[in-house]
Design a protein around this motif. Structure first.
Motif, PDB file in Angstrom:
ATOM      1  N   LEU A 142     -24.647 -21.974 -22.435  1.00  0.00           N
ATOM      2  CA  LEU A 142     -22.878 -23.149 -22.200  1.00  0.00           C
ATOM      3  C   LEU A 142     -23.524 -23.924 -22.606  1.00  0.00           C
ATOM      4  N   MET A 143     -25.408 -24.783 -23.035  1.00  0.00           N
ATOM      5  CA  MET A 143     -25.114 -25.880 -23.185  1.00  0.00           C
ATOM      6  C   MET A 143     -24.677 -26.423 -24.679  1.00  0.00           C
ATOM      7  N   ALA A 144     -25.533 -25.324 -25.228  1.00  0.00           N
ATOM      8  CA  ALA A 144     -25.978 -25.679 -26.930  1.00  0.00           C
ATOM      9  C   ALA A 144     -26.091 -24.219 -28.068  1.00  0.00           C
ATOM     10  N   GLN A 145     -26.365 -23.020 -27.815  1.00  0.00           N
ATOM     11  CA  GLN A 145     -26.081 -21.646 -28.869  1.00  0.00           C
ATOM     12  C   GLN A 145     -24.302 -21.023 -28.162  1.00  0.00           C
ATOM     13  N   SER A 146     -23.786 -20.343 -29.071  1.00  0.00           N
ATOM     14  CA  SER A 146     -22.780 -19.410 -29.471  1.00  0.00           C
ATOM     15  C   SER A 146     -22.683 -18.937 -30.690  1.00  0.00           C
ATOM     16  N   GLU A 147     -21.659 -17.810 -30.326  1.00  0.00           N
ATOM     17  CA  GLU A 147     -21.891 -17.413 -31.637  1.00  0.00           C
ATOM     18  C   GLU A 147     -20.770 -17.145 -32.506  1.00  0.00           C
ATOM     19  N   ALA A 148     -19.948 -18.640 -32.569  1.00  0.00           N
ATOM     20  CA  ALA A 148     -18.967 -19.220 -33.076  1.00  0.00           C
ATOM     21  C   ALA A 148     -19.485 -19.768 -33.791  1.00  0.00           C
ATOM     22  N   TYR A 149     -19.100 -19.168 -34.957  1.00  0.00           N
ATOM     23  CA  TYR A 149     -19.892 -20.055 -36.783  1.00  0.00           C
ATOM     24  C   TYR A 149     -18.527 -20.975 -37.200  1.00  0.00           C
ATOM     25  N   VAL A 150     -19.284 -22.449 -37.382  1.00  0.00           N
ATOM     26  CA  VAL A 150     -18.475 -23.563 -37.353  1.00  0.00           C
ATOM     27  C   VAL A 150     -19.317 -23.969 -38.686  1.00  0.00           C
ATOM     28  N   GLU A 151     -18.535 -24.389 -40.146  1.00  0.00           N
ATOM     29  CA  GLU A 151     -19.133 -24.825 -40.687  1.00  0.00           C
ATOM     30  C   GLU A 151     -18.504 -26.086 -41.291  1.00  0.00           C
ATOM     31  N   TYR A 152     -18.819 -27.632 -40.824  1.00  0.00           N
ATOM     32  CA  TYR A 152     -18.949 -28.861 -41.756  1.00  0.00           C
ATOM     33  C   TYR A 152     -18.634 -29.326 -43.396  1.00  0.00           C
ATOM     34  N   SER A 153     -18.367 -30.449 -43.714  1.00  0.00           N
ATOM     35  CA  SER A 153     -18.565 -31.140 -44.775  1.00  0.00           C
ATOM     36  C   SER A 153     -19.455 -32.178 -44.456  1.00  0.00           C
ATOM     37  N   ARG A 154     -19.799 -32.699 -45.819  1.00  0.00           N
ATOM     38  CA  ARG A 154     -20.691 -33.628 -45.686  1.00  0.00           C
ATOM     39  C   ARG A 154     -19.660 -35.413 -44.712  1.00  0.00           C
ATOM     40  N   LYS A 155     -18.850 -35.491 -44.981  1.00  0.00           N
ATOM     41  CA  LYS A 155     -18.226 -36.333 -43.692  1.00  0.00           C
ATOM     42  C   LYS A 155     -17.808 -35.846 -42.564  1.00  0.00           C
ATOM     43  N   GLY A 156     -18.284 -34.714 -42.114  1.00  0.00           N
ATOM     44  CA  GLY A 156     -18.083 -34.061 -40.696  1.00  0.00           C
ATOM     45  C   GLY A 156     -16.521 -32.810 -40.622  1.00  0.00           C
ATOM     46  N   ALA A 157     -15.724 -33.348 -41.027  1.00  0.00           N
ATOM     47  CA  ALA A 157     -14.756 -32.304 -41.267  1.00  0.00           C
ATOM     48  C   ALA A 157     -14.462 -30.812 -41.162  1.00  0.00           C
ATOM     49  N   ILE A 158     -14.294 -30.116 -40.612  1.00  0.00           N
ATOM     50  CA  ILE A 158     -14.459 -28.740 -40.630  1.00  0.00           C
ATOM     51  C   ILE A 158     -13.801 -27.944 -41.453  1.00  0.00           C
ATOM     52  N   ILE A 159     -15.412 -27.292 -41.885  1.00  0.00           N
ATOM     53  CA  ILE A 159     -13.771 -26.044 -43.543  1.00  0.00           C
ATOM     54  C   ILE A 159     -13.568 -24.661 -43.316  1.00  0.00           C
ATOM     55  N   LYS A 160     -15.015 -24.399 -41.779  1.00  0.00           N
ATOM     56  CA  LYS A 160     -14.560 -22.855 -41.782  1.00  0.00           C
ATOM     57  C   LYS A 160     -14.843 -23.186 -39.974  1.00  0.00           C
ATOM     58  N   GLY A 161     -14.061 -22.358 -39.389  1.00  0.00           N
ATOM     59  CA  GLY A 161     -13.967 -21.674 -37.975  1.00  0.00           C
ATOM     60  C   GLY A 161     -13.644 -22.895 -36.901  1.00  0.00           C
TER      61      GLY A 161
END
Length: 669
Positions: free
Chosen positions: A398-417
C-alpha cells in the motif's frame, strides 16, 4: 568528710553580682596546711583514713582518681566533693536516633470500639479525627459523615518523628522490614522439603522391590548366578548410600556455590573472580566514577565510558547493565514476570526450579491467547460485519512497493508505464467558481496574488478570460497610494476640478472653429493622450523606485538600531530627533521611524497595563474562598510574543530589589 584537694568553683557572673572576690579565689595556704592535705591524701590512698563521700549519691569516692577528674567545673554548682559532672545527665539527654525496631506505622489505628457519631473538628468527609477534609484520601462522598453520621472511618496513625542522623541508621537496608513477611517463604520451603522426603521414600521402596525381584529370579534360574545377584544387591545398596550423600551435600551447599551432584565428579566452585583479574572498583578511581555495591559486588554502569585509550579494557567489562540487556536476558525476564503472574493465579511454577514447565506453560498461554483473540474477532465480524475492509493487501504494497513498472527519464518524465495517482485531499478539487479556469493564487505580480486565467487580483471577481489581461495589467501598473499622497489627494481633486472648468470654457470657445480645425484638434488630442499615458507610466515607475529606496533606507536604519542595541546589552536606547531643518525625504523617514517607535511603545504600555491588571486579578482570586473561586476552563495556551515577554520582565518583582517590599505592599493594597 571533704576531699583534701576539693575547691569550690564560683562562676564569674556570681562574683560580679555579689561583689565578693573570695568565693572562687584560692586563699594563700601556709606550708604546714599544704603538707597536712598531702599527708591526708596519701593516708586515704593507703587506706588509713576514710575516703571522701559524694554529697549527691552518698557513695565513697575512690582516692586514686586524679584531681582533674574529681574537681567540678565552674558551670556545675556543687556544695562538696562529687562525681555528678562525670555521669550522664538523663534529664538533659536528647534522643537523637530512634531504635532499629521503630518505624512508621502502617494501616489504620486498631480500636476496640468503632466511633458511631461525628465529633467536632473531625474530617467532614469520612469522620476521622486525625485529619481534615482537605487532607482526606478517601473518595469524596455525596453527603459527608458530618451530615449522615454513617460509616465513620477509623483514625489514622500519628506517625512518629524518626530522625536518622548516624551513619549506620542512614544506610541500614533492612530498616522497616517486617519479619513476618518471611514466614511465607519458610512455609514454602518446609512444604517442598516434605514433598522431597516423600518422593525419596517412594523411590527407595521401588528400588528395593526391584532388587528383591531380581534376586528371586536369579535364584530360581540358576544357583550358579548367586554371585551376580549379590553384586547387584550390593550395587543397589551403594547407590542408596550415594543418594543419601547427595542429599547431605545438597543441604549443606551454600547459595553462592555451584555443586555437581554426581558423586564421581563432585566439585565445589565458588562464584569468585580470578585473582589476576582487576576488581571492578579499580577500573576508574575518579570521585565521579560509577557506584560499586560491595554487598552484591555489582557495578551497573560502565566505568570506562568515554575514556580514551581504555577501549581494550572496556571490552572486558562494560558494566552489569550491558549483560542485563543483551542476549536472552529479555526473554528470561519476560519468563520471570510470567511465572510471578501465574503464581498469583494459583499455578505452582518457578522460573529457576522448573524452566521447562514454565516454557511450556508460556507457550500454551500464548497460543490460547491468540485463539481467543481470533474467536473474539470473528464474533465481532459476524455481529457488526466489515470483513471486506480487512481484506486489504499488506502495508508494504500500500505504501511503497507494487508490481506496476514505471520508467522515468533523467528529467523526471515518464518513459514507460503509468504515473502513480496523486493522493487526493479531503477538500473538493478542480472546482472553479465564477467562470474561472484556475484557482486564486495561481498568478503573482507586483506583490499580489491573483487568477492566472484573467490576471484578476480580486478573489470574488468574475472571469472574462483573456480580455481581462489588458485591463487587469493596466490596473496592476497603477501606482500605489502612500500616506503623503493620501493627504495631498483632496488638494489634487480641487486642482482637477478647476482644470475641468477651464477645459470646458476652452471647449466652448473652440466649438466655433471650422471643421478642418476640429480634425486637427482630434489628432492632437490622440497624441496628447499617448503622451499622458507614457507620462503616467514613467511617474508610476519613478514612484515605485522611490518607494523601494525608502524601504531600503528603513531596513538599513532598523539593522543599525538592532546592532546598537546588541552592543549596549540588549537595551533599547531611543534618541529624540530635534533637528527642525531637514529635507522632505529625511522628514518622511524620521516621521515613519517615530510612528514605528510610538506604536511599539504603545504596545508595550498596553501589555504592561494588561500584566498589572492580571496580577491584581490573581491576587484578588487568591484571597477568595475556594468555593467562590472560578475555574480556569477558558485558559488559552499559546507562545508569548516579544512584547509580552518584555512586559513580564518589567512587571516582575525581584527579591534582590531594595524596593521589592514597597512594591509588594503597594500591589496588595
Amino acid at each position: 568528710v571533704k576531699m583534701s584537694g576539693f575547691k569550690q568553683q564560683t562562676p564569674v557572673s556570681q562574683l560580679i553580682r555579689t561583689g565578693k572576690g573570695g568565693g572562687g579565689v584560692d586563699e594563700r595556704k601556709t606550708r604546714d596546711s599544704f603538707r597536712r592535705e598531702k599527708d591526708l591524701e596519701e593516708d586515704r590512698k593507703l587506706g588509713l583514713e576514710p575516703a571522701c563521700v559524694d554529697v549527691d549519691s552518698g557513695r565513697d569516692i575512690n582516692p586514686h582518681i586524679p584531681q582533674f577528674i574529681t574537681q567540678t567545673p565552674w558551670y556545675v554548682p556543687a556544695e562538696g566533693p562529687t562525681l555528678k559532672h562525670q555521669r550522664p545527665h538523663w534529664e538533659r539527654q536528647q534522643e537523637v536516633d530512634t531504635g532499629v525496631h521503630e518505624w512508621y506505622h502502617r494501616g489504620v489505628k486498631e480500636t476496640s470500639s468503632k466511633p458511631v457519631k461525628f465529633k467536632a473538628g473531625s474530617c467532614e468527609n469520612c469522620g476521622a479525627t486525625t485529619h481534615k477534609k482537605k487532607e482526606c484520601y478517601e473518595r469524596p462522598r455525596k453527603l459527608g459523615a458530618k451530615h449522615t453520621n454513617d460509616d465513620i472511618a477509623a483514625d489514622d496513625y500519628l506517625q512518629p518523628k524518626i530522625r536518622l542522623t548516624s551513619w549506620e541508621a542512614k544506610r541500614d537496608r533492612w530498616n522497616g522490614y517486617d519479619n513476618a513477611a518471611y514466614s511465607e517463604v519458610i512455609k514454602e520451603h518446609e512444604k517442598q522439603e516434605e514433598v522431597r522426603k516423600i518422593i525419596k521414600a517412594e523411590k527407595l521402596k521401588e528400588e528395593k522391590a526391584a532388587a528383591d525381584a531380581a534376586k528371586e529370579k536369579a535364584e530360581a534360574e540358576n544357583s550358579a548366578d548367586e554371585g551376580a545377584a549379590e553384586e547387584k544387591e550390593g550395587g543397589a545398596e551403594s547407590q542408596g548410600d550415594e543418594i543419601d550423600d547427595e542429599d547431605k551435600y545438597a543441604d549443606d551447599a551454600d547459595m553462592q556455590q555451584s555443586v555437581d551432584m554426581d558423586s564421581r565428579t563432585r566439585i565445589t566452585v565458588r562464584n569468585l573472580r580470578i585473582r589476576e583479574d582487576t576488581a571492578k572498583y579499580l577500573y576508574n578511581l575518579n570521585e565521579n566514577a560509577p557506584y560499586y555495591d560491595p554487598k552484591s559486588r555489582s557495578m551497573r554502569e560502565n566505568p570506562l565510558a568515554g575514556i580514551k585509550g581504555k577501549e581494550a579494557q572496556a571490552a572486558k567489562f562494560a558494566g552489569e547493565n550491558f549483560v542485563r540487556y543483551s542476549g536472552e536476558v529479555v526473554a528470561a525476564n519476560e519468563a520471570q514476570v510470567f511465572a510471578w503472574s501465574a503464581r498469583c493465579q494459583g499455578i505452582d511454577v518457578h522460573a529457576l526450579a522448573e524452566p521447562t514447565k514454565l516454557e511450556q506453560l508460556q507457550k500454551d498461554f500464548k497460543s490460547e491467547k491468540k485463539d481467543v483473540k481470533e474467536e473474539t474477532k470473528q464474533k465481532l465480524l459476524e455481529k457488526y460485519g466489515g470483513d471486506e475492509h480487512l481484506q486489504a493487501p499488506p502495508k508494504e504494497l500500500l505504501m511503497a512497493q507494487s508490481e506496476a513498472y514505471v520508467e522515468y527519464s533523467r528529467k523526471g518524465a515518464i518513459i514507460k508505464g503509468e504515473e502513480r495517482p496523486l493522493v487526493k485531499s479531503r477538500y473538493e478539487e478542480d472546482v472553479y467558481a465564477k467562470n474561472h479556469s484556475s484557482v486564486f493564487g495561481s498568478f503573482w505580480a507586483n506583490g499580489r496574488w491573483g487568477f492566472r486565467c484573467c490576471h484578476s487580483f480580486v478573489k470574488q471577481s468574475y472571469c472574462i478570460g483573456e480580455q481581462g489581461y489588458a485591463v487587469n495589467d493596466e490596473m496592476a501598473a497603477l501606482p500605489t497610494m502612500t500616506k503623503k499622497e493620501a493627504k495631498e489627494e483632496p488638494k489634487e481633486e480641487k486642482k482637477e476640478e478647476v482644470e475641468e472648468v477651464e477645459t470646458k470654457k476652452e471647449v466652448k470657445e473652440e466649438s466655433s472653429s471650422s471643421s478642418s480645425s476640429e480634425s486637427e484638434s482630434s489628432e492632437d488630442s490622440e497624441e496628447e493622450r499617448e503622451k499622458q499615458k507614457k507620462k503616467k507610466e514613467e511617474e508610476a515607475e519613478e514612484e515605485k523606485r522611490r518607494a523601494e529606496r525608502e524601504a531600503r533606507k528603513r531596513d538599513r536604519r532598523r539593522e543599525k538600531r538592532k546592532r546598537r542595541a546588541e552592543k549596549m546589552g540588549g537595551k533599547r536606547k531611543r534618541k529624540r530627533h530635534n533637528s527642525s531643518s531637514s529635507s522632505d525625504d529625511s522628514g518622511d523617514s524620521s516621521a515613519s521611524e517615530k510612528e514605528e517607535d510610538n506604536t511599539e511603545d504603545a504596545k508595550l504600555q498596553r501589555e504592561v497595563a494588561k500584566a498589572l491588571k492580571e496580577d491584581q486579578r490573581a491576587r484578588k482570586e487568591a484571597k477568595k474562598n475556594e468555593r467562590d473561586r472560578k475555574y480556569n476552563t477558558n485558559y488559552d495556551f499559546k507562545k508569548p510574543t516579544e512584547v509580552e515577554v518584555e512586559a513580564y520582565k518589567l512587571t516582575q518583582v525581584h527579591a534582590a530589589d531594595p524596593m521589592a517590599k514597597y512594591i509588594e505592599e503597594k500591589r496588595n493594597k
